[in-house]
Design a protein around this motif. Structure first.
Motif, PDB file in Angstrom:
ATOM      1  N   ILE A 606       0.844  -1.201   0.000  1.00  0.00           N
ATOM      2  CA  ILE A 606       0.000   0.000   0.000  1.00  0.00           C
ATOM      3  C   ILE A 606       0.875   1.246   0.000  1.00  0.00           C
ATOM      4  O   ILE A 606       1.966   1.252   0.564  1.00  0.00           O
ATOM      5  CB  ILE A 606      -0.932  -0.006   1.244  1.00  0.00           C
ATOM      6  N   ASN A 637       3.672  -1.813   5.280  1.00  0.00           N
ATOM      7  CA  ASN A 637       4.083  -2.741   4.225  1.00  0.00           C
ATOM      8  C   ASN A 637       5.053  -3.764   4.796  1.00  0.00           C
ATOM      9  O   ASN A 637       6.061  -3.397   5.420  1.00  0.00           O
ATOM     10  CB  ASN A 637       4.759  -1.979   3.075  1.00  0.00           C
ATOM     11  N   THR A 641       0.504  -5.828   2.320  1.00  0.00           N
ATOM     12  CA  THR A 641      -0.094  -4.850   3.229  1.00  0.00           C
ATOM     13  C   THR A 641      -0.523  -5.532   4.524  1.00  0.00           C
ATOM     14  O   THR A 641      -1.109  -6.610   4.499  1.00  0.00           O
ATOM     15  CB  THR A 641      -1.319  -4.190   2.574  1.00  0.00           C
TER      16      THR A 641
END
Length: 649
Positions: A606, A637, A641
């Protein structure tokens, strides 16, 4: 001519304060409307100039708050902020030694965190600079630098380290430090011009006049590259004349008197225009020095007379009068009027000696005041501590006496009640029997009513679940009729959220308890339902690592928790696997007081910065629902994620 000593300070003052403008009426209006805690915070965050504007109107209120804080609370935060306000007031009133004492006490007794420590140390450093204790100021600045990276608030570091080195007279260190400060900041034309001007000032003080001239010309060259349409022209002209004035200082030292004249005339004009009268006075003296050395004594006399003609307070400061006496003495000596020259020289020596004695006395007094105030503060704190201990002991003794009296009274009351009870037991036996029968009848009615209510609650949950399913079916039907993929995706997300709420009610009406739900079972059903809701997610493997034992959650927590799970897993399915489908892991566990939810995927990860700035409905829901259940959440991360949520049971 001593003007170059002030140039750095003038530039700093103008650059930081030229645009400062406190809306006094708006501040006072807000000050009246907020609570005591916010009042103190508002005032503590004001700078010296703004505080001086509003302090007379708020002084009485602050005194009342201070009295209340020190008599009714133990809040170190409030005491520290009040100390900062007192220190700023001391600076406004010129009591810098008092300010040093207040801040030392605040840092020692009322400071609980690194942000407050740095705020207090920055102000303390400025106070030491005001009383010319540059060594102590440098020592504090090094402490600030060492801990600067630990702060978590926006905070100015105050007077730069290069400036402190310059005050001490270590000009090589000052230049090296000034270059470091420039490299760590902005590199635009303004900052580059300031850099070269400051370095030129230091070289002037070192009498390295060629180097100084080189840097002053570089500063002027940088200014020429600035688009004048985008800046404040009055400030631009002031800064330009300031650099030229510094350049003139070097010319005078280098005996290039004619080259210094136009720069000094420009400085006189702009300084008077901007009401920088101290700067104008020094420029006049520079012109006097230039024309004396050029043997143009009539013009030298003209500028000396101008200093007497102009009705300006700054021109009558003792230090400035002493400078004027000195150049009057030089002037009369050059034209051969020795008696007049000796007269002004005597005045100069006498006034200079008086100024030095006063400064020395003031420095001694400031040092003594700081020491005496610190000693008195320490003595007062010791007395307060002793009084607090004595007060606690007295309260303890009084508490013991009070408990003893209460215990005796309770014993007497209990004895009386027991005596009365045994006396009346026979009399009330029949009444008790009758009351018992009434209670049994009422219990039967209550039990029946309870059963009816349980059935009603169960029916309500069932109907809520059915209604949600109907709404969900309508949404799905609408999805099948829409060709807009974005709208279909939006309706799909809404459907998933509704399914999450419906599942909660479904599990409640199937259980005996209607107020709590088994979290592991609920999360497992919910996650499977979300994954199955996406027709193209068959290749996603869902792994749920959930405890076997029951962990009950209230309905107020279960529904927000389900919606958060729905948002995170939906986002993972939508964005984590753009080119493949893989694994989503869900972990949940609870101890006696807290619960911990982890959702991780092995996708592309992400964008954390984008997530912080995102205004999407999903992120907004996660934030609002987390606040609703007083939970803390985070994204990171880690081979994909990882979402974590922590909340109290």
């Amino acid at each position: 001519m001593k003007k170059y000593i002030l140039t750095y300070f003038l530039l700093l003052f103008v650059s930081f304060n030229v645009f400062a403008d406190l809306d006094k009426e708006a501040f006072l209006k807000k000050f009246k409307s907020v609570d005591y805690k916010e009042k103190v915070r508002m005032v503590a965050n004001l700078d010296f100039n703004d505080l001086e504007i509003v302090y007379p109107q708020i002084k009485d209120t602050l005194d009342r708050i201070k009295k209340m804080v020190y008599t009714q609370t133990e809040s170190n935060e409030a005491k520290f902020l009040l100390d900062i306000i007192d220190a700023n007031v001391s600076v406004i009133e010129g009591r810098f030694a008092q300010c040093v004492s207040i801040l030392n006490s605040a840092l020692q007794y009322h400071c609980d965190n690194i942000n407050d420590s740095l705020k207090g140390l920055v102000l303390l450093k400025e106070c030491y600079l005001k009383i010319s204790d540059y060594t102590k100021a440098l020592e504090i600045h090094k402490i600030i630098e060492k801990n600067w990276s630990r702060k978590s608030i926006a905070l100015g570091i105050g007077t730069a380290k290069s400036n402190i080195y310059g005050n001490i007279g270590i000009y090589k260190y000052a230049i090296a430090e000034r270059i470091k400060e420039y490299e760590s900041g902005s590199h635009d034309h303004w900052e580059t011009a300031r850099l070269h001007n400051d370095i030129g000032v230091f070289y002037n003080k070192m009498n390295k006049l060629d180097s100084a001239e080189f840097h002053f010309k570089l500063a002027l060259k940088e200014l020429e590259q600035i688009d004048k349409k985008t800046v404040d022209l009055s400030y631009y002209d002031f800064f330009q004349s300031l650099i030229k004035s510094n350049l003139a200082v070097g010319y005078i030292k280098n005996k290039k008197y004619k080259e210094a004249i136009p720069y000094l005339l420009i400085d006189v004009r702009n300084s008077l225009k901007n009401k920088e009268f101290e700067s104008a006075f020094n420029a006049y003296l520079g012109l006097v020095e230039v024309f004396i050395n050029l043997k143009n004594f009539s013009l030298a006399k003209k500028y000396l007379d101008t200093l007497d003609i102009l009705d300006i307070n700054e021109f009558r400061y003792p230090k400035n009068i002493a400078k004027k006496y000195y150049w009057q003495s030089v002037y009369y000596e050059k034209i051969g009027e020795i008696n007049q020259a000796l007269s002004y020289l005597k005045k100069y020596i006498k006034l200079s000696d008086s100024i030095r004695e006063i400064e020395k006395e003031l420095q001694t007094i400031n040092t003594e005041i700081a020491f005496n105030v610190q000693q008195k503060d320490n003595a007062l704190k010791e007395k307060n501590t002793a009084l607090s201990i004595l007060k606690i002991q007295q309260e303890k003794n009084n508490t013991v006496k009070t408990y003893l009296v209460i215990f005796i009274i309770i014993l007497l009351i209990a004895g009386f009640i027991l005596f009365k009870y045994y006396r009346d037991v026979q009399k009330h036996s029949e009444e008790l029997e009758e009351q018992n029968q009434i209670i049994q009848q009422q219990n039967q009615i209550i039990q029946k009513s309870l059963q009816e209510k349980e059935m009603l609650i169960k029916e309500i949950h069932h109907r809520v679940k059915n209604n949600l399913q109907i709404i969900n079916s309508i949404i799905r039907l609408q999805m099948s009729k829409e060709n807009n993929e974005k709208l279909q995706l939006l309706l799909s997300e809404i459907s998933t959220r509704i399914q999450s709420i419906a599942l909660t009610h479904q599990m409640l009406y199937k259980k005996d308890s209607f107020l709590e739900i088994n979290a592991p079972e609920y999360i497992q059903h919910l996650c499977k339902q979300i994954v199955n809701a996406f027709s193209d997610s068959n290749s996603i493997e869902l792994k749920c690592n959930l405890p076997d034992q029951t962990h009950s959650l209230s309905l107020d927590i279960a529904i927000p928790l389900g919606l958060i799970c729905s948002e995170v897993i939906t986002n993972a399915i939508k964005y984590a696997f753009p080119n493949k489908r893989d694994t989503i892991n869900v972990e949940f566990n609870c101890d006696e007081t807290n619960c911990h939810l982890i959702i991780r995927d092995n996708g592309i990860g992400i964008d954390l910065e984008k997530t912080k700035k995102s205004d999407s409905l999903g992120m907004e829901l996660i934030k609002l629902l987390s606040e609703q259940i007083e939970a803390e959440y985070s994204f990171r991360n880690e081979n994909g994620t990882v979402f974590e949520l922590k909340f109290k049971k």
